[in-house]
Design a protein around this motif. Structure first.
Motif, PDB file in Angstrom:
ATOM      1  N   LEU A  72       0.830  -1.200   0.000  1.00  0.00           N
ATOM      2  CA  LEU A  72       0.000   0.000   0.000  1.00  0.00           C
ATOM      3  C   LEU A  72       0.864   1.250   0.000  1.00  0.00           C
ATOM      4  CD1 LEU A  72      -2.616   1.606   0.276  1.00  0.00           C
ATOM      5  CD2 LEU A  72      -2.506   1.223   2.742  1.00  0.00           C
ATOM      6  N   PHE A  73       1.833   1.316   0.904  1.00  0.00           N
ATOM      7  CA  PHE A  73       2.630   2.531   1.023  1.00  0.00           C
ATOM      8  C   PHE A  73       3.674   2.660  -0.076  1.00  0.00           C
ATOM      9  CE2 PHE A  73       0.810   1.948   5.252  1.00  0.00           C
ATOM     10  CZ  PHE A  73       0.220   3.201   5.403  1.00  0.00           C
ATOM     11  N   ASP A  74       4.016   1.558  -0.727  1.00  0.00           N
ATOM     12  CA  ASP A  74       4.851   1.651  -1.928  1.00  0.00           C
ATOM     13  C   ASP A  74       4.092   2.334  -3.068  1.00  0.00           C
ATOM     14  OD1 ASP A  74       7.016   0.538  -0.768  1.00  0.00           O
ATOM     15  OD2 ASP A  74       6.882  -1.409  -1.763  1.00  0.00           O
ATOM     16  N   SER A  75       2.765   2.234  -3.042  1.00  0.00           N
ATOM     17  CA  SER A  75       1.959   2.766  -4.146  1.00  0.00           C
ATOM     18  C   SER A  75       1.468   4.183  -3.892  1.00  0.00           C
ATOM     19  CB  SER A  75       0.753   1.851  -4.403  1.00  0.00           C
ATOM     20  OG  SER A  75      -0.149   1.896  -3.305  1.00  0.00           O
ATOM     21  N   ILE A  76       1.907   4.797  -2.803  1.00  0.00           N
ATOM     22  CA  ILE A  76       1.457   6.146  -2.455  1.00  0.00           C
ATOM     23  C   ILE A  76       2.659   7.045  -2.212  1.00  0.00           C
ATOM     24  CG2 ILE A  76       0.245   7.547  -0.731  1.00  0.00           C
ATOM     25  CD1 ILE A  76      -1.586   5.183  -0.233  1.00  0.00           C
ATOM     26  N   GLN A  77       2.663   8.193  -2.864  1.00  0.00           N
ATOM     27  CA  GLN A  77       3.634   9.233  -2.580  1.00  0.00           C
ATOM     28  C   GLN A  77       2.876  10.539  -2.411  1.00  0.00           C
ATOM     29  OE1 GLN A  77       6.413   9.224  -5.838  1.00  0.00           O
ATOM     30  NE2 GLN A  77       7.908   8.040  -4.700  1.00  0.00           N
ATOM     31  N   ASP A 127      -4.714  -3.784  10.289  1.00  0.00           N
ATOM     32  CA  ASP A 127      -4.907  -2.653  11.203  1.00  0.00           C
ATOM     33  C   ASP A 127      -5.360  -1.442  10.390  1.00  0.00           C
ATOM     34  OD1 ASP A 127      -4.903  -0.781  13.199  1.00  0.00           O
ATOM     35  OD2 ASP A 127      -2.716  -0.696  13.421  1.00  0.00           O
ATOM     36  N   ARG A 128      -6.645  -1.414  10.037  1.00  0.00           N
ATOM     37  CA  ARG A 128      -7.156  -0.333   9.195  1.00  0.00           C
ATOM     38  C   ARG A 128      -7.060   1.042   9.860  1.00  0.00           C
ATOM     39  NH1 ARG A 128     -12.488  -3.356   6.593  1.00  0.00           N
ATOM     40  NH2 ARG A 128     -11.346  -5.148   5.759  1.00  0.00           N
ATOM     41  N   PRO A 129      -7.470   1.198  11.143  1.00  0.00           N
ATOM     42  CA  PRO A 129      -7.311   2.521  11.778  1.00  0.00           C
ATOM     43  C   PRO A 129      -5.856   2.981  11.795  1.00  0.00           C
ATOM     44  CG  PRO A 129      -8.795   1.163  13.068  1.00  0.00           C
ATOM     45  CD  PRO A 129      -8.173   0.265  12.048  1.00  0.00           C
ATOM     46  N   GLY A 130      -4.926   2.048  12.054  1.00  0.00           N
ATOM     47  CA  GLY A 130      -3.512   2.400  12.061  1.00  0.00           C
ATOM     48  C   GLY A 130      -3.030   2.836  10.682  1.00  0.00           C
ATOM     49  N   THR A 131      -3.541   2.173   9.638  1.00  0.00           N
ATOM     50  CA  THR A 131      -3.157   2.523   8.276  1.00  0.00           C
ATOM     51  C   THR A 131      -3.679   3.910   7.911  1.00  0.00           C
ATOM     52  OG1 THR A 131      -3.205   0.197   7.624  1.00  0.00           O
ATOM     53  CG2 THR A 131      -3.295   1.821   5.862  1.00  0.00           C
ATOM     54  N   ILE A 132      -4.934   4.191   8.278  1.00  0.00           N
ATOM     55  CA  ILE A 132      -5.506   5.513   8.009  1.00  0.00           C
ATOM     56  C   ILE A 132      -4.700   6.585   8.745  1.00  0.00           C
ATOM     57  CG2 ILE A 132      -7.529   6.977   8.361  1.00  0.00           C
ATOM     58  CD1 ILE A 132      -9.247   4.457   7.954  1.00  0.00           C
ATOM     59  N   ALA A 133      -4.326   6.293   9.996  1.00  0.00           N
ATOM     60  CA  ALA A 133      -3.526   7.248  10.756  1.00  0.00           C
ATOM     61  C   ALA A 133      -2.193   7.518  10.064  1.00  0.00           C
ATOM     62  CB  ALA A 133      -3.291   6.710  12.170  1.00  0.00           C
ATOM     63  N   ARG A 134      -1.597   6.483   9.516  1.00  0.00           N
ATOM     64  CA  ARG A 134      -0.307   6.654   8.837  1.00  0.00           C
ATOM     65  C   ARG A 134      -0.479   7.496   7.564  1.00  0.00           C
ATOM     66  NH1 ARG A 134       3.783   1.759   6.991  1.00  0.00           N
ATOM     67  NH2 ARG A 134       5.347   3.073   5.960  1.00  0.00           N
ATOM     68  N   LEU A 135      -1.583   7.281   6.835  1.00  0.00           N
ATOM     69  CA  LEU A 135      -1.853   8.088   5.646  1.00  0.00           C
ATOM     70  C   LEU A 135      -2.056   9.554   6.023  1.00  0.00           C
ATOM     71  CD1 LEU A 135      -4.290   5.733   3.685  1.00  0.00           C
ATOM     72  CD2 LEU A 135      -1.960   6.348   3.030  1.00  0.00           C
ATOM     73  N   LEU A 136      -2.790   9.800   7.108  1.00  0.00           N
ATOM     74  CA  LEU A 136      -2.988  11.177   7.563  1.00  0.00           C
ATOM     75  C   LEU A 136      -1.656  11.812   7.961  1.00  0.00           C
ATOM     76  CD1 LEU A 136      -6.225  10.721   9.721  1.00  0.00           C
ATOM     77  CD2 LEU A 136      -6.041  11.915   7.536  1.00  0.00           C
ATOM     78  N   GLU A 137      -0.799  11.031   8.596  1.00  0.00           N
ATOM     79  CA  GLU A 137       0.513  11.535   8.977  1.00  0.00           C
ATOM     80  C   GLU A 137       1.348  11.871   7.739  1.00  0.00           C
ATOM     81  OE1 GLU A 137       3.585  12.843  11.313  1.00  0.00           O
ATOM     82  OE2 GLU A 137       1.550  12.309  11.928  1.00  0.00           O
ATOM     83  N   MET A 138       1.249  11.038   6.685  1.00  0.00           N
ATOM     84  CA  MET A 138       1.961  11.322   5.442  1.00  0.00           C
ATOM     85  C   MET A 138       1.483  12.645   4.843  1.00  0.00           C
ATOM     86  SD  MET A 138       1.998   7.542   3.640  1.00  0.00           S
ATOM     87  CE  MET A 138       2.670   8.150   2.087  1.00  0.00           C
ATOM     88  N   ALA A 139       0.156  12.857   4.856  1.00  0.00           N
ATOM     89  CA  ALA A 139      -0.398  14.097   4.313  1.00  0.00           C
ATOM     90  C   ALA A 139       0.062  15.298   5.143  1.00  0.00           C
ATOM     91  CB  ALA A 139      -1.921  14.009   4.293  1.00  0.00           C
ATOM     92  N   PHE A 140       0.052  15.147   6.457  1.00  0.00           N
ATOM     93  CA  PHE A 140       0.488  16.230   7.336  1.00  0.00           C
ATOM     94  C   PHE A 140       1.957  16.568   7.099  1.00  0.00           C
ATOM     95  CE2 PHE A 140       2.460  17.583  11.354  1.00  0.00           C
ATOM     96  CZ  PHE A 140       1.719  18.729  11.616  1.00  0.00           C
ATOM     97  N   SER A 141       2.793  15.542   7.001  1.00  0.00           N
ATOM     98  CA  SER A 141       4.226  15.753   6.789  1.00  0.00           C
ATOM     99  C   SER A 141       4.502  16.450   5.464  1.00  0.00           C
ATOM    100  CB  SER A 141       4.965  14.411   6.840  1.00  0.00           C
ATOM    101  OG  SER A 141       4.822  13.795   8.109  1.00  0.00           O
TER     102      SER A 141
END
Length: 352
Positions: free
Chosen positions: A4-9, A41-55
């Motif tokens: 998932l995270f390999d496919s998102i930048q 861990d869907r909530p954890g994954t969403i949190a990580r995506l939000l953190e990527m957007a914030f960063s």
């Protein structure tokens, strides 16, 4: 989940414009939906995506402000990401097998990039929905008006009357000068800033219109003279990767030009399957290749083998990606390409 995270930048420069930012977030959402069932861990994954957007947003806020000239250039240009995702798939399909040489040796024509309208069937109580069919396609794929409409609205395709070899006609669409530029380079001028004949690929568009071979410098080759699969590799990198360093965070680096050999277990396969995978994940580029394509790329000198388990895009492959043409194999002299200094600079940079 790694895939998932390999496919998102989410990159800082993509945070500048609200429309681009929305499009990038939408693509991230599509990637999440694709892998959602495999997440533990869907909530954890969403949190990580939000953190990527914030960063990415914080990094953008810390960037050096653009000059008025830089701002004008950004405002005047549109890229692949500015096209709705359904419409973008049409361009991706065309890049995949409509650029490159034909076995017959016949020059490509503008009509190869045309779509014929197929009127929707009149199902009682439902709205008629037209479909758009690729003209002369090797597949029977069709597209909805929802996918095609934005391409017309953005001036990438225009209405035309199509004539077929059996004498029949149909309403259709054909790619425009600006559609050709976006198809081949991943960027074009926004509609309000266009002047006919001013696109970077206008000579190619004119040759397609007049059924002439694509122009090139003496002693050089272009993507049109390559096998369609090889041409697709080159354009994929030109549009989405090292051919567009201004769209990459911190500029391109050596990892953007390198592939490594990877073996993975596949259910039902008696032995592990070997593939070549891009060193630095780039969600917009097909991240893996099989040996057949690798052999063709090596034969054309677009890739070079560092060792048995590592490949690099060559000096000549890089020039072809950046400029659309490079010296023919028998005309090449090491270090003599027009992009050699740029190529060497990239090799000295590494991903952080």
């Amino acid at each position: 989940m790694k895939y998932l995270f390999d496919s998102i930048q989410l990159l800082p420069f993509e945070m500048r414009d609200p429309k681009t930012r929305k499009a990038v977030f939408r693509e991230a959402g599509k990637s999440y939906a694709k892998w959602e069932r495999d997440l533990t861990d869907r909530p954890g994954t969403i949190a990580r995506l939000l953190e990527m957007a914030f960063s990415a947003g914080v990094a953008h806020a810390g960037e050096t402000p653009m000059t008025d000239i830089d701002t004008a250039l950004v405002v005047a240009r549109m890229h692949d990401i500015d096209v709705p995702s359904l419409s973008r798939e049409v361009l991706e399909d065309f890049r995949g097998y409509r650029v490159g040489s034909k076995s017959s040796g016949v020059p490509p024509e503008l009509e190869n990039y045309a779509l014929a309208r197929e009127s929707g069937s009149g199902v009682p109580g439902r709205k008629r929905r037209d479909r758009w069919l690729e003209c002369g396609s090797k597949s029977d794929r069709s597209y909805s008006t929802k996918a095609i409409g934005p391409l017309v609205k953005l001036g990438l395709f225009e209405e035309t009357a199509l004539e077929f070899s059996d004498g029949t006609t149909a309403d259709g669409l054909v790619i425009t000068e600006w559609g050709v530029e976006l198809l081949l380079t991943g960027a074009t001028t926004k509609p309000e800033h266009r002047k006919n004949g001013r696109s970077s690929t206008y000579p190619t568009y004119l040759a397609l219109s007049e059924h002439r071979p694509i122009p090139r410098t003496d002693g050089a080759i272009t993507v049109w003279e390559l096998d369609s699969h090889v041409a697709a590799f080159v354009i994929d990198h030109r549009v989405n990767g090292i051919g567009r360093p201004e769209r990459l965070e911190g500029g391109a680096c050596a990892e953007d030009m390198a592939y490594f050999l990877e073996a993975f277990e596949y259910p039902g396969a008696p032995t592990p399957i070997e593939i070549w995978r891009l060193f630095r994940p780039n969600p917009a580029i097909k991240t893996h290749m099989f040996d057949r394509l690798v052999k063709e790329l090596l034969d054309e000198g677009i890739l070079l083998a560092e060792d048995e388990e590592q490949l690099f895009i060559s000096e000549w492959g890089y020039e072809l990606i950046r400029n659309g043409e490079t010296a023919a194999p028998d005309k090449r002299v090491d270090g003599a390409s027009s992009t050699y200094r740029e190529y060497q600079a990239i090799l000295t940079r590494h991903a952080r």
